[in-house]
Design an enzyme around this catalytic site. Structure first.
Site, PDB file in Angstrom:
ATOM      1  N   ALA A 163       0.867  -1.193   0.000  1.00 29.42           N
ATOM      2  CA  ALA A 163       0.000   0.000   0.000  1.00 29.42           C
ATOM      3  C   ALA A 163       0.893   1.229   0.000  1.00 29.42           C
ATOM      4  O   ALA A 163       2.109   1.116   0.163  1.00 29.42           O
ATOM      5  CB  ALA A 163      -0.900   0.000   1.227  1.00 29.42           C
ATOM      6  N   LYS A 164       0.321   2.365  -0.201  1.00 26.54           N
ATOM      7  CA  LYS A 164       1.068   3.616  -0.075  1.00 26.54           C
ATOM      8  C   LYS A 164       0.072   4.744   0.127  1.00 26.54           C
ATOM      9  O   LYS A 164      -1.083   4.648  -0.302  1.00 26.54           O
ATOM     10  CB  LYS A 164       1.895   3.880  -1.345  1.00 26.54           C
ATOM     11  CG  LYS A 164       3.147   4.687  -1.091  1.00 26.54           C
ATOM     12  CD  LYS A 164       4.281   3.833  -0.540  1.00 26.54           C
ATOM     13  CE  LYS A 164       5.508   4.650  -0.264  1.00 26.54           C
ATOM     14  NZ  LYS A 164       6.657   3.795   0.077  1.00 26.54           N
TER      15      LYS A 164
END
Ligand code: NAD
Length: 424
Positions: free
Chosen positions: A112-113
């Protein structure tokens, strides 16, 4: 046959770059068409508006994102970036790379980011705190210790992670340290997390130099970016005996063939925030830094800095990709054709950060804390194993090192998705 129905949401140079890397790796391992798009595209994203009251009484609405690329192999994991050039496409590309990285080094996480479009250098401490807390407040239903666990990235740090953890904990009604990693030690941060990414970069660099039979005493290093990762990599490489001949940040670069005085540079940055007018070396440009004659070049700033324009001019022997995505697809082809530069690809090179974030999460969940030596010993053991697996894959299929690392990471994510089947 799977059908690709993709919106233009993530469309950007950096997302296309990550997709091209994926396509090349998927072709190289003959990844079945039926699993390709499921593995490739982000699972979901959230875009939020963040209204913040400024010191002068005015209100600014910032825009923030979180992209969760893969949730099939555990909670998703990845940093939050505060930078003026953040786009949702960039965040999606960074989330994708996190998936391959976690998978490559064997962590039970998807990628994720997150990101907020802002220049943290233009915000006061209290504005920064409001922004961090507001971002987490908007993410409360989208993250969590078993859903998605953020961490620091460009423009964010321990303090910001602490505010985010506090905000989340207040919402759920109890202390929840495992919701973010990279926190201050006093509230559940791990020993060794602050230096983990740079220490990992330096450790792998040392291992590859050994393979290349280049002694550290004859190693010179140029580092682009003097933030968390760049400065910690510099310190660790210098402690191994290498000479750091150039450093830089967004305000400029400095070259000193006798060796940059690192302690002086660190205290300079601590007080001035940036390297502007630093007198420990001759001022050069960031472009010149990348083309310096040195043993090791360490890009530790942003994506896409090694391009078709400068790849042929690089004069290093080893490119240690501390940053995520520093080398464009075109530059990669040039480096492969040249064949005289060894590359430690980002997904391997900077994995130290997420590995120690994983340790921090484990310590938080079990409420049992480890000392620094234990953390570093376990970190280096995982990096050794990952390096060995990349080298074995490289030899077996005659792949470039990047292709070897990406195929291993992608294969494992695809296998997990296949094993879980398609719901409903
Ligand atoms: P940071 O904000 O602490 O530091 C970034 C540095 O890059 C700063 O010195 C900044 O001035 C410099 N910079 C920005 N633009 C530049 C430019 N155009 N030219 C030269 N320097 C420039 O961020 P960080 O946490 O050190 O992250 C650096 C890189 O490492 C990013 O690619 C990030 O995604 C990656 N990374 C970070 C971690 C982590 O644990 N923090 C983990 C893995 C990968």
């Amino acid at each position: 046959m799977s059908k690709v129905i993709v919106s233009s949401l993530y469309n950007s140079d950096v997302f296309r770059m990550a997709c091209r890397q994926f396509d090349k790796a998927a072709d190289a391992i003959n990844l079945p068409e039926t699993i390709r798009d499921r593995t490739k595209y982000p699972r979901r994203c959230l875009a939020v508006a963040l209204p913040i009251k400024r010191e002068d009484g005015s209100i600014t609405v910032f825009e923030g994102y979180r992209v969760q690329h893969n949730l099939s192999t555990g909670p998703s994991k990845g940093g939050i970036r505060f930078h003026q050039s953040v786009t949702i496409g960039e965040v999606a590309a960074l989330a994708m790379w996190m998936s391959w990285k976690c998978s490559l080094v064997g962590l039970p996480y998807g990628g994720a980011k997150g990101g907020v479009i802002c220049d943290p250098n233009q915000l006061s401490q209290s504005e920064l705190e409001h922004l961090a807390r507001r971002y987490m407040q908007e993410m409360v239903n989208f993250v969590g210790p078993h859903v998605d666990v953020p961490a620091p990235d460009v423009g964010t740090n321990e303090k910001i992670m602490g505010w985010m953890m506090d905000t989340y904990s207040n919402h759920v009604g109890h202390l929840s340290p495992a919701v973010v990693t990279g926190k201050p030690i006093a509230i559940g941060g791990s020993q060794g997390r602050r230096e983990a990414t740079g220490a990992g970069v330096a450790y792998l660099t040392r291992k590859y130099l050994e393979d290349m039979k280049i002694p550290l005493s004859k190693t010179t290093v140029a580092i682009q970016g003097f933030g968390n990762v760049g400065s910690e990599a510099a310190l660790a490489l210098a402690s191994y005996g290498a000479k750091i001949i150039a450093i830089s940040d967004y305000t400029g670069a400095y070259y000193n063939p006798k060796g940059i005085p690192l302690k002086k540079a660190l205290s300079y940055v601590q007080y001035q925030r940036v390297l502007r007018d630093f007198d420990g070396g001759e001022p050069i440009t960031n472009e010149e830094l990348l083309e310096l004659k040195c043993t090791v070049l360490v890009p530790a700033a942003l994506e896409r800095v090694i391009t078709e324009k400068n790849a042929a001019q690089l004069k290093c022997r080893l490119l240690a990709e501390a940053a995520n995505g520093p080398t464009t697809n075109a530059a990669d082809r040039i480096l492969e054709e040249r064949g005289d530069i060894e590359v430690i690809p980002d997904v391997l090179c900077n994995a130290g950060g997420v590995i120690v974030s994983y340790f921090e999460w484990l310590q938080n969940l079990s409420n049992f804390y480890w000392d620094r030596s234990e953390v570093l010993e376990k970190l280096f053991a995982i990096l050794d194993k990952a390096k060995d697996s990349v080298e074995a894959q490289k030899r077996k299929f005659k792949f470039s090192r990047r292709l070897a690392a990406l195929t291993l990471g992608i294969q494992r994510v695809a296998e997990a998705k296949q094993s879980r089947g398609l719901f409903p």
